[in-house]
Design an enzyme around this catalytic site. Structure first.
Site: not given
Ligand code: ADP
Length: 543
Positions: A184, A328, A439, A444
């Site tokens: 990540t 994940e 908040k 929210w």
């Molecule tokens: P990182 O950027 O931490 O590596 P990921 O690429 O795994 O993480 O991103 C996952 C997160 O991205 C999700 O938990 C969510 O918050 C956000 N995300 C992914 N796709 C969408 C979407 N279509 N709309 C809103 N949020 C999204």
């Protein structure tokens, strides 16, 4: 009673072998770092992957060894996906946008012994220099004639393949054998590694093929802007050959004009990427006065697709698939390939569907829970943290017991950190990341909703809604905005524009203008950096 069916293990190399036999005319078109366009078929690629497997063995790569890549989307990177996993080793894709410290962390944590690097990124490794592990060998992904000058001790990709046999006797192993490793981006703490298996990647490819297959007949051209260096390029390097589509790899050309030019000349039908990339492409489409030839479908995910962006694509006849997922989850969890009846709705109704992140894909289950962990109904109104389980979802983090223990609830479901609603028809609507929700007075406010409404104002190019401290209300929303042109809309104008979608108390209290917003390594607005960058900013009532 046990059934009487063969128990053949799922194996990644079988996907390419299948494509070589069943889809020999489809393949990969790549814009290379060398500057030209390169074309190959899956049949030819299968042979080169055999050669690469021999080369990896000759370099001493054994089962379970981690082999890293630091590369753009291109055919050589694709070959590495298959050859590394094919010999039972683990393909560790590294995001070149990671900060130096994080890059060293993942290389050391993964204990990479070999790293394949595009010429573009060689200076990153050169800068890390003596901090790199002593036994890490480096292979530059080009041919002999294009080998760059470097102080590092390096090998040449094409020279390694030369003279190797294309026939490789692929070993058979347990389908739960590790095949890929992706960290990540580590916006908080150290990056955490997701360790994919042959089984999870093959099943994930089926899941993608199931939702996108009906739209993508064999031979269709699909362009992953989403990088092979992060989250398996949304599974396209596996689902693509399985479906028999031709992958068009953009290499380093990810800006609007470069993407337009490649999509136009190759007549790409479907393109996949994060919203920030599409902002660049839409600007180029506006400049050219037309979309690229053949463009008819776009997958948008990684962060919320703004409603205004979905509208812009739909109005030019490009169908939007909004997708949601995370590293994940291999990564896709929900997909918005809507049924024809929804696609046929009037624009505004269609946008209501498409603004949501789609429905769960086969192999993924959802539950939303309140703070006490009680399940909430799928009624489109109850919002709670989204938990998932499924066939291609991590069961822990690589060599990280602490993070692994924190990631799952008592029933073994994985906590996504996202807050969502799910409606009666199964459509998921991500409200926010738990940590980004604003908040205000015990209620929210969704930052995604505020951003969506603000970004539909023509004066707003991109924006982020964040909560700032307030003595009475705990937090109040403010907007950080990059203007689309010279004219900056006033707060009152933005309120008037946004008011139809919100209760009065939900509207932002202030607008902060910026020339750009900080981005994470995966192309999302970094709210953490944004908050840090605001320094001693105070809510207007506190000044
Ligand atoms: P990182 O950027 O931490 O590596 P990921 O690429 O795994 O993480 O991103 C996952 C997160 O991205 C999700 O938990 C969510 O918050 C956000 N995300 C992914 N796709 C969408 C979407 N279509 N709309 C809103 N949020 C999204």
């Amino acid at each position: 009673m046990q059934g009487l069916m063969m128990n053949r293990p799922m194996s990644i190399i079988d996907i390419l072998k299948y494509a070589a036999e069943a889809h020999p005319d489809a393949g990969i078109v790549s814009r290379r770092t060398e500057g030209d366009i390169h074309r190959t078929s899956y049949r030819e690629t299968y042979g080169r992957v055999g050669q690469l497997a021999h080369a990896l063995k000759a370099l001493g790569v054994g089962e379970g060894d981690r082999v890293a890549t630091l590369a753009w989307n291109g055919y050589r990177h694709f070959e590495l996906y298959y050859a590394i996993s094919g010999i039972g080793a683990v393909c560790h894709t590294i995001n070149p946008r990671l900060a130096a410290e994080q890059m060293l962390y993942v290389i050391n944590h993964a204990a990479d012994t070999l790293i394949f690097v595009d010429t573009t990124f060689l200076p990153i490794l050169a800068a890390l220099g003596e901090h790199l592990p002593k036994d890490l060998r480096i292979v530059v992904m080009t041919d002999h004639d294009h080998m760059p000058e470097t102080p590092l001790d390096v090998l040449c990709y094409e020279s390694l393949l030369e003279g190797q046999a294309s026939q490789y006797d692929w070993p058979e192993f347990d389908e739960n054998t590790a095949a890929g490793l992706c960290y990540t981006s580590g916006t908080t703490g150290h990056p955490k590694g997701t360790l994919y298996t042959h089984r999870s990647n093959v099943l994930h490819a089926f899941m993608i093929a199931l939702v996108m297959g009906p739209k993508l007949p064999q031979g269709t051209k699909v362009l992953p802007v989403v990088p092979l260096f992060h989250v398996n390029a949304w599974g396209l390097p596996y689902a693509g050959p399985m479906m028999g589509v031709t992958l068009v790899m953009p290499g380093p050309g990810l800006d609007g004009p470069s993407l337009f030019e490649l999509m136009d000349s190759e007549e790409v039908f479907s393109a996949w990427g994060v919203p920030t990339v599409w902002m660049g492409l839409l600007a180029e489409i506006a400049a050219q006065g037309r979309p690229p030839k053949g463009f008819g479908d776009v997958v948008i995910g990684g962060s919320a697709a703004p409603r205004s962006m979905i509208e812009a694509f739909e109005e030019m006849g490009v169908h939007v698939n909004h997708a949601w997922g995370m590293t994940e989850m291999s990564p896709i969890g929900a997909h918005g390939a809507v049924p024809p009846a929804v696609q046929a709705l009037p624009l505004e109704d269609r946008l209501d569907y498409k603004q949501k992140q789609g429905r769960r894909v086969f192999g993924v289950e959802f539950k939303i829970v309140d703070e006490a962990g009680t399940r909430l109904p799928h009624d489109g109104a109850s919002a709670g943290e989204l938990f998932v389980r499924g066939n291609a979802i991590a069961s822990g983090y690589f060599d990280n017991p602490e993070a692994s223990a924190a990631a799952f609830d008592a029933e073994g479901w994985f906590g996504t950190g996202d807050v969502a609603t799910i409606d009666e028809n199964g459509y998921l609507a991500i409200q926010d990341r738990v940590k980004d929700l604003i908040k205000s007075g015990g209620e929210w406010i969704s930052s995604i909703d505020l951003e969506n409404a603000a970004m539909s104002h023509p004066g707003v190019a991109i924006c982020a809604a964040i909560g700032v401290a307030h003595p009475k209300w705990d937090e109040r929303p403010v907007l950080v905005v990059v203007a689309a042109g010279e004219e900056r809309p006033s707060l009152a104008e933005l309120h008037a524009h946004m008011a139809p979608h919100f209760a009065r108390w939900q509207l932002p209290d202030d607008v902060i203008w910026r020339d750009s917003l900080p981005m994470t390594a995966t192309g999302k607005v970094s709210k953490r950096q944004l908050r840090a960058g605001l320094g001693d900013y105070r809510h207007p009532e506190l000044r």
